[in-house]
Design a protein around this motif. Structure first.
Motif, PDB file in Angstrom:
ATOM      1  N   VAL A  45       2.707  10.865 -16.268  1.00 22.05           N
ATOM      2  CA  VAL A  45       1.700  10.671 -15.219  1.00 22.05           C
ATOM      3  C   VAL A  45       2.100   9.525 -14.292  1.00 22.05           C
ATOM      4  O   VAL A  45       2.026   9.654 -13.056  1.00 22.05           O
ATOM      5  CB  VAL A  45       0.317  10.391 -15.838  1.00 22.05           C
ATOM      6  CG1 VAL A  45      -0.670   9.921 -14.766  1.00 22.05           C
ATOM      7  CG2 VAL A  45      -0.220  11.632 -16.532  1.00 22.05           C
ATOM      8  N   ILE A  46       2.510   8.401 -14.871  1.00 21.22           N
ATOM      9  CA  ILE A  46       2.881   7.237 -14.057  1.00 21.22           C
ATOM     10  C   ILE A  46       4.079   7.573 -13.171  1.00 21.22           C
ATOM     11  O   ILE A  46       4.133   7.182 -11.994  1.00 21.22           O
ATOM     12  CB  ILE A  46       3.154   6.025 -14.960  1.00 21.22           C
ATOM     13  CG1 ILE A  46       1.860   5.635 -15.696  1.00 21.22           C
ATOM     14  CG2 ILE A  46       3.659   4.839 -14.145  1.00 21.22           C
ATOM     15  CD1 ILE A  46       2.030   4.533 -16.718  1.00 21.22           C
ATOM     16  N   MET A  47       5.050   8.321 -13.728  1.00 24.36           N
ATOM     17  CA  MET A  47       6.185   8.762 -12.918  1.00 24.36           C
ATOM     18  C   MET A  47       5.723   9.696 -11.795  1.00 24.36           C
ATOM     19  O   MET A  47       6.178   9.583 -10.652  1.00 24.36           O
ATOM     20  CB  MET A  47       7.200   9.484 -13.810  1.00 24.36           C
ATOM     21  CG  MET A  47       7.912   8.591 -14.808  1.00 24.36           C
ATOM     22  SD  MET A  47       8.948   9.553 -15.961  1.00 24.36           S
ATOM     23  CE  MET A  47      10.060  10.379 -14.822  1.00 24.36           C
ATOM     24  N   ASP A  48       4.807  10.611 -12.110  1.00 17.77           N
ATOM     25  CA  ASP A  48       4.327  11.563 -11.103  1.00 17.77           C
ATOM     26  C   ASP A  48       3.579  10.859  -9.969  1.00 17.77           C
ATOM     27  O   ASP A  48       3.697  11.257  -8.797  1.00 17.77           O
ATOM     28  CB  ASP A  48       3.411  12.603 -11.757  1.00 17.77           C
ATOM     29  CG  ASP A  48       4.181  13.599 -12.618  1.00 17.77           C
ATOM     30  OD1 ASP A  48       5.423  13.649 -12.511  1.00 17.77           O
ATOM     31  OD2 ASP A  48       3.541  14.309 -13.417  1.00 17.77           O
ATOM     32  N   LEU A  49       2.788   9.839 -10.307  1.00 18.92           N
ATOM     33  CA  LEU A  49       2.065   9.103  -9.269  1.00 18.92           C
ATOM     34  C   LEU A  49       3.042   8.482  -8.271  1.00 18.92           C
ATOM     35  O   LEU A  49       2.816   8.526  -7.051  1.00 18.92           O
ATOM     36  CB  LEU A  49       1.199   8.017  -9.905  1.00 18.92           C
ATOM     37  CG  LEU A  49      -0.065   8.512 -10.618  1.00 18.92           C
ATOM     38  CD1 LEU A  49      -0.665   7.398 -11.468  1.00 18.92           C
ATOM     39  CD2 LEU A  49      -1.092   9.021  -9.612  1.00 18.92           C
ATOM     40  N   ASN A  90      -2.563  15.996 -17.831  1.00 23.79           N
ATOM     41  CA  ASN A  90      -1.869  15.414 -18.984  1.00 23.79           C
ATOM     42  C   ASN A  90      -2.789  14.608 -19.888  1.00 23.79           C
ATOM     43  O   ASN A  90      -2.619  14.611 -21.111  1.00 23.79           O
ATOM     44  CB  ASN A  90      -0.688  14.565 -18.506  1.00 23.79           C
ATOM     45  CG  ASN A  90       0.488  15.420 -18.055  1.00 23.79           C
ATOM     46  OD1 ASN A  90       1.066  16.164 -18.832  1.00 23.79           O
ATOM     47  ND2 ASN A  90       0.832  15.319 -16.788  1.00 23.79           N
ATOM     48  N   SER A  91      -3.783  13.938 -19.318  1.00 14.72           N
ATOM     49  CA  SER A  91      -4.718  13.196 -20.175  1.00 14.72           C
ATOM     50  C   SER A  91      -5.641  14.167 -20.918  1.00 14.72           C
ATOM     51  O   SER A  91      -6.029  13.910 -22.064  1.00 14.72           O
ATOM     52  CB  SER A  91      -5.530  12.189 -19.359  1.00 14.72           C
ATOM     53  OG  SER A  91      -6.292  12.818 -18.344  1.00 14.72           O
ATOM     54  N   SER A  92      -5.969  15.300 -20.286  1.00 14.06           N
ATOM     55  CA  SER A  92      -6.765  16.316 -20.972  1.00 14.06           C
ATOM     56  C   SER A  92      -5.980  16.907 -22.143  1.00 14.06           C
ATOM     57  O   SER A  92      -6.503  17.067 -23.254  1.00 14.06           O
ATOM     58  CB  SER A  92      -7.161  17.440 -19.996  1.00 14.06           C
ATOM     59  OG  SER A  92      -8.025  16.953 -18.998  1.00 14.06           O
ATOM     60  N   LYS A  93      -4.719  17.243 -21.896  1.00  9.55           N
ATOM     61  CA  LYS A  93      -3.869  17.772 -22.968  1.00  9.55           C
ATOM     62  C   LYS A  93      -3.714  16.746 -24.082  1.00  9.55           C
ATOM     63  O   LYS A  93      -3.745  17.090 -25.273  1.00  9.55           O
ATOM     64  CB  LYS A  93      -2.500  18.168 -22.410  1.00  9.55           C
ATOM     65  CG  LYS A  93      -1.576  18.772 -23.460  1.00  9.55           C
ATOM     66  CD  LYS A  93      -0.251  19.212 -22.847  1.00  9.55           C
ATOM     67  CE  LYS A  93       0.660  19.841 -23.900  1.00  9.55           C
ATOM     68  NZ  LYS A  93       1.947  20.297 -23.296  1.00  9.55           N
ATOM     69  N   ALA A  94      -3.559  15.486 -23.709  1.00 11.61           N
ATOM     70  CA  ALA A  94      -3.420  14.420 -24.701  1.00 11.61           C
ATOM     71  C   ALA A  94      -4.657  14.338 -25.589  1.00 11.61           C
ATOM     72  O   ALA A  94      -4.547  14.160 -26.815  1.00 11.61           O
ATOM     73  CB  ALA A  94      -3.171  13.075 -24.005  1.00 11.61           C
ATOM     74  N   ALA A  95      -5.843  14.489 -24.983  1.00 15.71           N
ATOM     75  CA  ALA A  95      -7.085  14.462 -25.766  1.00 15.71           C
ATOM     76  C   ALA A  95      -7.113  15.610 -26.773  1.00 15.71           C
ATOM     77  O   ALA A  95      -7.521  15.435 -27.931  1.00 15.71           O
ATOM     78  CB  ALA A  95      -8.293  14.544 -24.830  1.00 15.71           C
ATOM     79  N   ALA A  96      -6.660  16.790 -26.333  1.00 13.92           N
ATOM     80  CA  ALA A  96      -6.624  17.945 -27.236  1.00 13.92           C
ATOM     81  C   ALA A  96      -5.653  17.709 -28.388  1.00 13.92           C
ATOM     82  O   ALA A  96      -5.933  18.076 -29.541  1.00 13.92           O
ATOM     83  CB  ALA A  96      -6.235  19.200 -26.453  1.00 13.92           C
ATOM     84  N   LEU A  97      -4.510  17.103 -28.100  1.00 12.50           N
ATOM     85  CA  LEU A  97      -3.532  16.818 -29.150  1.00 12.50           C
ATOM     86  C   LEU A  97      -4.077  15.794 -30.139  1.00 12.50           C
ATOM     87  O   LEU A  97      -3.847  15.911 -31.355  1.00 12.50           O
ATOM     88  CB  LEU A  97      -2.219  16.318 -28.537  1.00 12.50           C
ATOM     89  CG  LEU A  97      -1.420  17.365 -27.746  1.00 12.50           C
ATOM     90  CD1 LEU A  97      -0.219  16.718 -27.084  1.00 12.50           C
ATOM     91  CD2 LEU A  97      -0.975  18.511 -28.651  1.00 12.50           C
ATOM     92  N   LEU A  98      -4.810  14.801 -29.650  1.00 14.70           N
ATOM     93  CA  LEU A  98      -5.419  13.815 -30.553  1.00 14.70           C
ATOM     94  C   LEU A  98      -6.468  14.469 -31.449  1.00 14.70           C
ATOM     95  O   LEU A  98      -6.751  13.970 -32.541  1.00 14.70           O
ATOM     96  CB  LEU A  98      -6.055  12.676 -29.747  1.00 14.70           C
ATOM     97  CG  LEU A  98      -5.091  11.708 -29.055  1.00 14.70           C
ATOM     98  CD1 LEU A  98      -5.864  10.677 -28.232  1.00 14.70           C
ATOM     99  CD2 LEU A  98      -4.182  10.992 -30.057  1.00 14.70           C
ATOM    100  N   SER A  99      -7.025  15.592 -30.997  1.00 15.27           N
ATOM    101  CA  SER A  99      -7.995  16.334 -31.807  1.00 15.27           C
ATOM    102  C   SER A  99      -7.320  17.263 -32.809  1.00 15.27           C
ATOM    103  O   SER A  99      -8.003  17.934 -33.592  1.00 15.27           O
ATOM    104  CB  SER A  99      -8.919  17.161 -30.905  1.00 15.27           C
ATOM    105  OG  SER A  99      -9.695  16.326 -30.070  1.00 15.27           O
ATOM    106  N   GLY A 100      -5.987  17.339 -32.736  1.00  8.15           N
ATOM    107  CA  GLY A 100      -5.265  18.201 -33.662  1.00  8.15           C
ATOM    108  C   GLY A 100      -5.207  19.650 -33.232  1.00  8.15           C
ATOM    109  O   GLY A 100      -4.954  20.538 -34.065  1.00  8.15           O
TER     110      GLY A 100
END
Length: 323
Positions: free
Chosen positions: A142-146, A181-191
């Protein structure tokens, strides 16, 4: 029209805690930098990005409560977003955001750049401490994309050869990437499985693009007082967005005005009139509607829940803003 407050009701308490934590996370080791960053936190805003992260967390975690790592991810997303706004305002030479003076107009460019860097560094530290390599990779991207988005925008000012595809790529880098990417990250943290996490990513990507397109429409249809910044500010600076790109295909005179960078008195006003007289705004609305439709399709792979319902309604809310 459904209010943002109603949409975020399942995470209302979570957002309240987030606001309290943000000031603590920024810390007080560098008072001037902290005060500069705090300026935007105090300015408020819809807090769309952390709310989406928290809603996705609740929609994917199952019957239990969300974890401290979910909450920290939402805070990191808001810190990254705020850092990018501070830098954007310096590059765009914007004096006002959300109706209040920007960080650089109050503290100077040097402090504003350092405050943005400070927030990026802080968010990276907290990101590393989530101790989840895939999530670290996603938010680092995300930081690279910004940065890529800002470079692309800086190189395309007043470029009448800019295509709609180029515009969407830039919009993804500047807006869509963080939400996706932050949405996907949240899903991954949920397993969640990789397949379901990818659907969540595509939901975030399309919602992010729709959000940017709607914002670009509002730049032409709302007053400066409502926007909290000068109306048509993107067009004035040569940043060509969906309404202008669509209008250019039907209005050769608009292309000429942009090519000469509005060098003559009345050029900007004439360009705005030409955009309104064309179907550029209505075509941009159709583009936003298509992205919200695709977003909801991907979201429907999740089990039913209150948070899931709120995410679906968010798509409708975003689209309703530009009608």
């Amino acid at each position: 029209m459904t209010s943002v407050t109603a949409l975020f009701s399942p995470v209302e308490d979570d957002l309240r805690v987030l606001n309290q934590n943000l000031r603590q996370l920024v810390g007080a080791r560098h008072p001037i930098l902290s005060a500069a960053a705090d300026r935007l936190f105090q300015a408020g805003g819809k807090q769309l990005r952390p709310a989406i992260v928290l809603l996705v967390s609740r929609a994917t975690v199952g019957d239990g409560d969300i974890t401290p790592r979910h909450r920290r991810l939402a805070e990191i997303a808001e810190m990254i977003h705020t850092a990018s706004l501070i830098h954007d305002d310096v590059l765009d030479e914007s004096d006002v955001r959300r109706g209040i003076p920007t960080v650089h107009s109050s503290f100077g460019n040097r402090i504003a750049v350092l405050a943005g860097d400070f927030l990026f560094a802080q968010s990276s530290w907290y990101l590393a401490n989530l101790d989840h390599l895939e999530v670290v990779k996603l938010l680092s991207q995300v930081i690279m994309d910004l940065a890529e988005g800002e470079i692309q925008q800086g190189l395309s000012h007043f470029d009448t050869d800019l295509s709609l595809e180029d515009y969407l790529h830039k919009s993804y880098y500047k807006t869509g990437s963080l939400i996706a990417n932050s949405s996907k990250a949240a899903a991954l943290l949920s397993g969640m499985s990789d397949e379901l996490a990818e659907h969540i990513y595509q939901f975030g990507r399309n919602i992010g693009l729709a959000f940017q397109i709607v914002d670009d429409i509002l730049d032409f249809t709302q007053s400066s007082e409502t926007l909290g910044k000068p109306a048509a500010s993107d067009l004035r600076s040569g940043n060509l967005t969906a309404p202008a790109l669509y209008a250019m295909a039907k209005q050769p005179q608009l292309v000429n005005l942009i090519s000469r960078e509005f060098c003559e008195e009345g050029d900007v006003e004439q360009a705005i009139t030409l955009i309104h007289e064309s179907d550029g705004i209505s075509q941009a609305r159709e583009l936003a509607a298509e992205h919200t439709r695709v977003a909801v399709e991907h979201l429907n792979h999740l089990s039913a829940s209150e948070a899931h319902q709120c995410l679906s309604r968010l798509a409708d809310y975003l689209l309703s803003r530009c009608f």
